[in-house]
Design an enzyme around this catalytic site. Sequence first.
Site, PDB file in Angstrom:
ATOM      1  N   ARG A 132      -3.773  39.633   1.723  1.00 47.73           N
ATOM      2  CA  ARG A 132      -4.842  38.716   1.375  1.00 47.73           C
ATOM      3  C   ARG A 132      -6.114  39.284   0.322  1.00 47.73           C
ATOM      4  O   ARG A 132      -6.331  38.598  -0.498  1.00 47.73           O
ATOM      5  CB  ARG A 132      -5.544  38.612   2.749  1.00 47.73           C
ATOM      6  CG  ARG A 132      -6.755  37.629   2.496  1.00 47.73           C
ATOM      7  CD  ARG A 132      -7.518  36.948   3.614  1.00 47.73           C
ATOM      8  NE  ARG A 132      -7.382  37.825   4.839  1.00 47.73           N
ATOM      9  CZ  ARG A 132      -8.205  38.855   5.281  1.00 47.73           C
ATOM     10  NH1 ARG A 132      -9.040  39.323   4.427  1.00 47.73           N
ATOM     11  NH2 ARG A 132      -7.961  39.590   6.366  1.00 47.73           N
ATOM     12  N   TYR A 170     -13.332  14.935  -9.646  1.00 45.15           N
ATOM     13  CA  TYR A 170     -12.295  14.818  -8.869  1.00 45.15           C
ATOM     14  C   TYR A 170     -12.518  14.359  -7.301  1.00 45.15           C
ATOM     15  O   TYR A 170     -13.364  15.080  -6.735  1.00 45.15           O
ATOM     16  CB  TYR A 170     -11.252  16.068  -8.603  1.00 45.15           C
ATOM     17  CG  TYR A 170      -9.997  16.067  -7.951  1.00 45.15           C
ATOM     18  CD1 TYR A 170      -9.085  15.533  -8.376  1.00 45.15           C
ATOM     19  CD2 TYR A 170     -10.194  16.953  -6.867  1.00 45.15           C
ATOM     20  CE1 TYR A 170      -7.991  15.560  -7.507  1.00 45.15           C
ATOM     21  CE2 TYR A 170      -9.046  16.904  -5.945  1.00 45.15           C
ATOM     22  CZ  TYR A 170      -7.882  16.254  -6.165  1.00 45.15           C
ATOM     23  OH  TYR A 170      -6.761  16.210  -5.662  1.00 45.15           O
ATOM     24  N   ASP A 184     -14.109  22.580 -14.517  1.00 43.39           N
ATOM     25  CA  ASP A 184     -12.838  22.462 -14.116  1.00 43.39           C
ATOM     26  C   ASP A 184     -12.010  21.906 -15.098  1.00 43.39           C
ATOM     27  O   ASP A 184     -11.987  20.874 -15.658  1.00 43.39           O
ATOM     28  CB  ASP A 184     -12.916  21.093 -12.926  1.00 43.39           C
ATOM     29  CG  ASP A 184     -11.461  20.842 -12.319  1.00 43.39           C
ATOM     30  OD1 ASP A 184     -10.428  21.051 -12.893  1.00 43.39           O
ATOM     31  OD2 ASP A 184     -11.489  20.564 -11.180  1.00 43.39           O
ATOM     32  N   LYS A 230      -0.990  21.754 -11.427  1.00 45.09           N
ATOM     33  CA  LYS A 230      -0.914  20.799 -12.312  1.00 45.09           C
ATOM     34  C   LYS A 230      -0.249  21.584 -13.622  1.00 45.09           C
ATOM     35  O   LYS A 230       0.969  21.929 -13.361  1.00 45.09           O
ATOM     36  CB  LYS A 230      -2.385  20.233 -12.796  1.00 45.09           C
ATOM     37  CG  LYS A 230      -3.055  19.753 -11.516  1.00 45.09           C
ATOM     38  CD  LYS A 230      -2.442  18.515 -10.617  1.00 45.09           C
ATOM     39  CE  LYS A 230      -3.036  18.449  -9.437  1.00 45.09           C
ATOM     40  NZ  LYS A 230      -4.380  18.335  -9.341  1.00 45.09           N
TER      41      LYS A 230
HETATM   42  C1  LIG Z   1      -5.747  18.139  -8.253  1.00 45.02           C
HETATM   43  C2  LIG Z   1      -7.118  18.661  -8.826  1.00 45.02           C
HETATM   44  C3  LIG Z   1      -7.725  19.561  -8.052  1.00 45.02           C
HETATM   45  C4  LIG Z   1      -7.243  19.903  -6.689  1.00 45.02           C
HETATM   46  O1  LIG Z   1      -6.439  20.684  -6.749  1.00 45.02           O
HETATM   47  P1  LIG Z   1      -5.147  20.979  -5.540  1.00 45.02           P
HETATM   48  O2  LIG Z   1      -4.356  21.984  -6.056  1.00 45.02           O
HETATM   49  O3  LIG Z   1      -4.311  19.652  -5.151  1.00 45.02           O
HETATM   50  O4  LIG Z   1      -6.118  21.658  -4.243  1.00 45.02           O
HETATM   51  C5  LIG Z   1      -9.012  19.594  -8.587  1.00 45.02           C
HETATM   52  N1  LIG Z   1      -9.533  19.113  -9.737  1.00 45.02           N
HETATM   53  C6  LIG Z   1      -8.667  18.247 -10.335  1.00 45.02           C
HETATM   54  C7  LIG Z   1      -9.312  17.815 -11.700  1.00 45.02           C
HETATM   55  C8  LIG Z   1      -7.230  18.054  -9.992  1.00 45.02           C
HETATM   56  O5  LIG Z   1      -6.670  17.371 -10.966  1.00 45.02           O
END
Ligand SMILES: *Cc1c(COP(=O)(O)O)cnc(C)c1O
Length: 412
Positions: free
Chosen positions: A56, A108, A180, A205
Site C-alpha cells: 500500500r 467531470y 485534470d 483513459k
Molecule cells: C474518467 C475521468 C475521471 C475519473 O476517472 P476514473 O478512472 O473513472 O475514476 C476524471 N476526470 C476525467 C476528465 C475523466 O475523463
Amino acid sequence: MANRSAPRVASSPVTRAVRAGLGADTAHRAVMPPIHLSTNFFFDAPGVYAKYDYTRTANPTRDLAAETIAELEGGCGAVVTSSGMSAIAVSTRLLSAGDLLLAPRDCYGGSYRLFSVEANRGAYRVEFVDLRDPGSLELARRLRPRMIWIETPSNPHLRITDIAAWARVARDVGAVCVTDNTFLSPVNQRPLEFGADLVVHSTTKFLNGHGDVVGGAVVAADEGLLEEVAWWTNAMGASGAPFDSYLTLRGMRTLHARSRVHEENAVCIVDLLNRSDVVARVHHPSLPENPGHEIARRQQMGWGSLVSFELRGGRAAVDAFVDRIEHFALAESLGGVESLVAHPWTMTHASMDEPARLAAGIGEGLLRLSVGIEACEDLEADLKRALSRAEAVAGVAGETVVRRWRSVARRG
Ligand SMILES: *Cc1c(COP(=O)(O)O)cnc(C)c1O
C-alpha cells in the site's frame, strides 16, 4: 551490463516511455521489468526499513509506472492511484475545512459530485464558475481560493481553459493549481510547463489506453507537494494495484505511437462531420471558429481525439445513428485504442437534471466520439453510413415537427 539499465545518453520522453524499467530485473536479467505482486517485503532486522515494506505504501512495479508518468508530465514525481476519482480525492485532501476550492462548472461529473458532497459535509468550500469567463479571473482574486481546479478540454463540448492565466492567479493568491489532463495526456499537453502545481489523470483513459484498467495518477511539480499527496495516498489506501500499474506501464510504452494515429483519425473525422448536412455543429479545438482555438494552439501539442457534434433531428436522429454505427461502440469512457460513441444526455450526464443539462448546452442531439486507432477509411465509411441514416430520420422528424406546428397554429 552496459546495455541493461537506464540509458546514459540523453533521450526524449518518447524513448524513455518506450524503455521504462528495461533491465530493472537484477535477479534474472529479464529485459522487461517483472511484476511484483507481493503484499510485503522482508525486513533485515526489527526496525530496519528497506525501500519497500508493504505494497500500500510503496511497490516496485507501481513506482516504475509513477516515475514514467512523472517523466512524461515533466514533474518531480507522481503517485499512482486506484482510479481517476481516487487521484482527485487525494489531491483535494490538501484542502482543510474552510478552504475554498474554485472548480469549473462543467468539470467531470464524478469530480462535480465529489466536490459538492465534500463541501456539503464541511470538508472544504467549493465555488463552481465558468473558467473561460474573463470576469472569473477577477472573482478568483477576490475570493482567494486555496485550490484552483482546471479541466481542459472540457467534457463534452471540448471548451478550452487558459492554464497559464489561471496558474498566474493561483500564484498570486497562494492557491494550488490542479489540472485534470485526462482528455489530452502529456503527449498533447503538459500543464506543469504552464505553471500548474499538480496534474491529475484518469489513467483509465489514454495513458493505459487499452480499456482494461481503471486507474489514476497525481503528478507533482515539487517535492513538498509530492510528499503530501504520497502521504494521503498511503493514509487513505488509495494506491493503485501492482497488476494495474504493470498494464498501465505497458500501455504507456505505446502512448506516443498511439497518439499519432488517434490524432490523424480525429482530424479526418472532424472534417467529415463538418461537411455533413445532418450535423448542426462540431465541437473540436482544431476548428478556427472554436472560441478556444488560439489558446489550444498555444498550450497544446495536438488537438486531441475527442470530438463532439450535434445532430439535427434530435433523439430520433441519434437513435438512428447509433443503431447504424458499427465501429464505434456505444459506451462510456474514452482514450482507448477502440473507437467509442457516447450520448451525454442519457449516459455521462444523465445524473444532471434536465434544465441543468440544457443550461450546460447538452441537448438530446449531442454525441461524443472517442476516436480510436482503427483504419481511418473504415471509421469514415462507417460514419458516412450512420450519418445518412440519421439524415433520413432527421428529414422525417423535421417534417413531423413542421406538421405538428402547422396543426397547432391552425387550432390556435
Ligand atoms: C474518467 C475521468 C475521471 C475519473 O476517472 P476514473 O478512472 O473513472 O475514476 C476524471 N476526470 C476525467 C476528465 C475523466 O475523463
